[in-house]
Design a protein around this motif. Structure first.
Motif, PDB file in Angstrom:
ATOM      1  N   VAL A  44       0.884  -1.175   0.000  1.00  0.00           N
ATOM      2  CA  VAL A  44       0.000   0.000   0.000  1.00  0.00           C
ATOM      3  C   VAL A  44       0.920   1.222   0.000  1.00  0.00           C
ATOM      4  O   VAL A  44       1.865   1.279   0.788  1.00  0.00           O
ATOM      5  CB  VAL A  44      -0.915  -0.001   1.254  1.00  0.00           C
ATOM      6  N   PRO A  45       0.649   2.223  -0.844  1.00  0.00           N
ATOM      7  CA  PRO A  45       1.572   3.364  -0.944  1.00  0.00           C
ATOM      8  C   PRO A  45       1.697   4.155   0.357  1.00  0.00           C
ATOM      9  O   PRO A  45       0.735   4.272   1.115  1.00  0.00           O
ATOM     10  CB  PRO A  45       0.979   4.227  -2.060  1.00  0.00           C
ATOM     11  N   PRO A  46       2.879   4.731   0.585  1.00  0.00           N
ATOM     12  CA  PRO A  46       3.130   5.465   1.819  1.00  0.00           C
ATOM     13  C   PRO A  46       2.335   6.751   1.956  1.00  0.00           C
ATOM     14  O   PRO A  46       2.306   7.336   3.033  1.00  0.00           O
ATOM     15  CB  PRO A  46       4.631   5.752   1.764  1.00  0.00           C
ATOM     16  N   GLY A  47       1.638   7.209   0.919  1.00  0.00           N
ATOM     17  CA  GLY A  47       0.819   8.410   1.025  1.00  0.00           C
ATOM     18  C   GLY A  47      -0.405   8.232   1.901  1.00  0.00           C
ATOM     19  O   GLY A  47      -1.043   9.206   2.288  1.00  0.00           O
ATOM     20  N   LEU A  48      -0.739   6.985   2.244  1.00  0.00           N
ATOM     21  CA  LEU A  48      -1.857   6.699   3.146  1.00  0.00           C
ATOM     22  C   LEU A  48      -1.319   6.421   4.540  1.00  0.00           C
ATOM     23  O   LEU A  48      -0.221   5.884   4.698  1.00  0.00           O
ATOM     24  CB  LEU A  48      -2.643   5.483   2.650  1.00  0.00           C
ATOM     25  N   HIS A  49      -2.105   6.734   5.566  1.00  0.00           N
ATOM     26  CA  HIS A  49      -1.648   6.542   6.937  1.00  0.00           C
ATOM     27  C   HIS A  49      -1.416   5.064   7.264  1.00  0.00           C
ATOM     28  O   HIS A  49      -0.724   4.752   8.215  1.00  0.00           O
ATOM     29  CB  HIS A  49      -2.617   7.184   7.925  1.00  0.00           C
ATOM     30  N   LEU A 128      -2.227   4.391  -6.431  1.00  0.00           N
ATOM     31  CA  LEU A 128      -3.464   5.148  -6.456  1.00  0.00           C
ATOM     32  C   LEU A 128      -3.252   6.606  -6.145  1.00  0.00           C
ATOM     33  O   LEU A 128      -2.193   7.019  -5.695  1.00  0.00           O
ATOM     34  CB  LEU A 128      -4.470   4.554  -5.461  1.00  0.00           C
ATOM     35  N   ASP A 129      -4.304   7.366  -6.355  1.00  0.00           N
ATOM     36  CA  ASP A 129      -4.329   8.777  -6.048  1.00  0.00           C
ATOM     37  C   ASP A 129      -4.563   8.932  -4.546  1.00  0.00           C
ATOM     38  O   ASP A 129      -5.691   9.078  -4.094  1.00  0.00           O
ATOM     39  CB  ASP A 129      -5.425   9.460  -6.864  1.00  0.00           C
ATOM     40  N   THR A 130      -3.492   8.845  -3.779  1.00  0.00           N
ATOM     41  CA  THR A 130      -3.622   8.925  -2.322  1.00  0.00           C
ATOM     42  C   THR A 130      -4.141  10.290  -1.875  1.00  0.00           C
ATOM     43  O   THR A 130      -4.841  10.380  -0.872  1.00  0.00           O
ATOM     44  CB  THR A 130      -2.290   8.618  -1.613  1.00  0.00           C
ATOM     45  N   HIS A 131      -3.815  11.335  -2.607  1.00  0.00           N
ATOM     46  CA  HIS A 131      -4.273  12.681  -2.225  1.00  0.00           C
ATOM     47  C   HIS A 131      -5.805  12.735  -2.165  1.00  0.00           C
ATOM     48  O   HIS A 131      -6.368  13.307  -1.225  1.00  0.00           O
ATOM     49  CB  HIS A 131      -3.735  13.730  -3.198  1.00  0.00           C
ATOM     50  N   THR A 132      -6.461  12.148  -3.133  1.00  0.00           N
ATOM     51  CA  THR A 132      -7.926  12.162  -3.174  1.00  0.00           C
ATOM     52  C   THR A 132      -8.504  11.427  -1.967  1.00  0.00           C
ATOM     53  O   THR A 132      -9.472  11.894  -1.349  1.00  0.00           O
ATOM     54  CB  THR A 132      -8.432  11.511  -4.474  1.00  0.00           C
ATOM     55  N   MET A 133      -7.907  10.298  -1.597  1.00  0.00           N
ATOM     56  CA  MET A 133      -8.391   9.559  -0.434  1.00  0.00           C
ATOM     57  C   MET A 133      -8.155  10.352   0.845  1.00  0.00           C
ATOM     58  O   MET A 133      -9.065  10.499   1.670  1.00  0.00           O
ATOM     59  CB  MET A 133      -7.747   8.184  -0.343  1.00  0.00           C
ATOM     60  N   VAL A 134      -6.953  10.871   1.018  1.00  0.00           N
ATOM     61  CA  VAL A 134      -6.609  11.595   2.244  1.00  0.00           C
ATOM     62  C   VAL A 134      -7.453  12.867   2.366  1.00  0.00           C
ATOM     63  O   VAL A 134      -7.881  13.231   3.469  1.00  0.00           O
ATOM     64  CB  VAL A 134      -5.094  11.907   2.279  1.00  0.00           C
ATOM     65  N   ALA A 135      -7.754  13.529   1.255  1.00  0.00           N
ATOM     66  CA  ALA A 135      -8.552  14.764   1.294  1.00  0.00           C
ATOM     67  C   ALA A 135      -9.960  14.509   1.820  1.00  0.00           C
ATOM     68  O   ALA A 135     -10.584  15.417   2.372  1.00  0.00           O
ATOM     69  CB  ALA A 135      -8.617  15.389  -0.091  1.00  0.00           C
ATOM     70  N   ALA A 136     -10.452  13.282   1.685  1.00  0.00           N
ATOM     71  CA  ALA A 136     -11.788  12.949   2.188  1.00  0.00           C
ATOM     72  C   ALA A 136     -11.770  12.598   3.662  1.00  0.00           C
ATOM     73  O   ALA A 136     -12.833  12.528   4.303  1.00  0.00           O
ATOM     74  CB  ALA A 136     -12.378  11.797   1.386  1.00  0.00           C
TER      75      ALA A 136
END
Length: 137
Positions: A44-49, A128-136
């Motif tokens: 899982v990419p590091p952009g997610l917690h 994936l577009d982690t920014h979109t997930m984190v922004a939610a």
């Protein structure tokens, strides 16, 4: 969902991956996990917690699938296209859902790369577009 097949061997990998997505769509995470190699590596990419590399079904259940339920309402993994590449299968699609804390909806594009050995997934990576997930969140 569109599937592209290049040879007999890759069609088998594509069928395996399609069945796993089918289990997930039915809410049967146990069936999905049972279809994976017991020592699978899941990235899982590091952009997610909860980004990181998890090994084995239990780590994946605890660190990935449990979060879908605890953090999202109506979380969906929707592959739109599956591409065969020998011992690798690539899926293109979207994640969607609403965050349980903020109530914000999310729809993020993904690429899943599956590596199979003997028709069994031994490695999975989501890009994936982690920014979109984190922004939610």
């Amino acid at each position: 969902m569109t599937t592209h097949q290049h040879d007999e061997r890759s069609a088998t990998g594509s069928a395996v991956v399609e069945a796993l997505y089918g289990s997930l769509a039915q809410g049967d995470v146990a069936a999905l996990l049972a279809g994976l190699d017991e020592r699978i590596e899941w990235v899982v990419p590091p952009g997610l917690h909860y980004g990181g590399t998890y090994r084995g079904r239990e780590e994946i259940l605890k660190n990935v699938f449990a979060r879908f339920v605890s953090e999202w309402q109506d979380f969906t993994v929707a592959p739109a296209e599956i591409l065969d590449a020998g011992d690798r299968v690539v899926a293109l699609g979207h994640y969607s859902g609403s965050n349980l804390v903020t109530g914000k909806p999310m729809r993020a594009r993904f690429v899943h790369v599956w590596r199979l050995r003997g028709g069994v997934p031994v490695h999975f990576e989501t890009v994936l577009d982690t920014h979109t997930m984190v922004a939610a969140m």
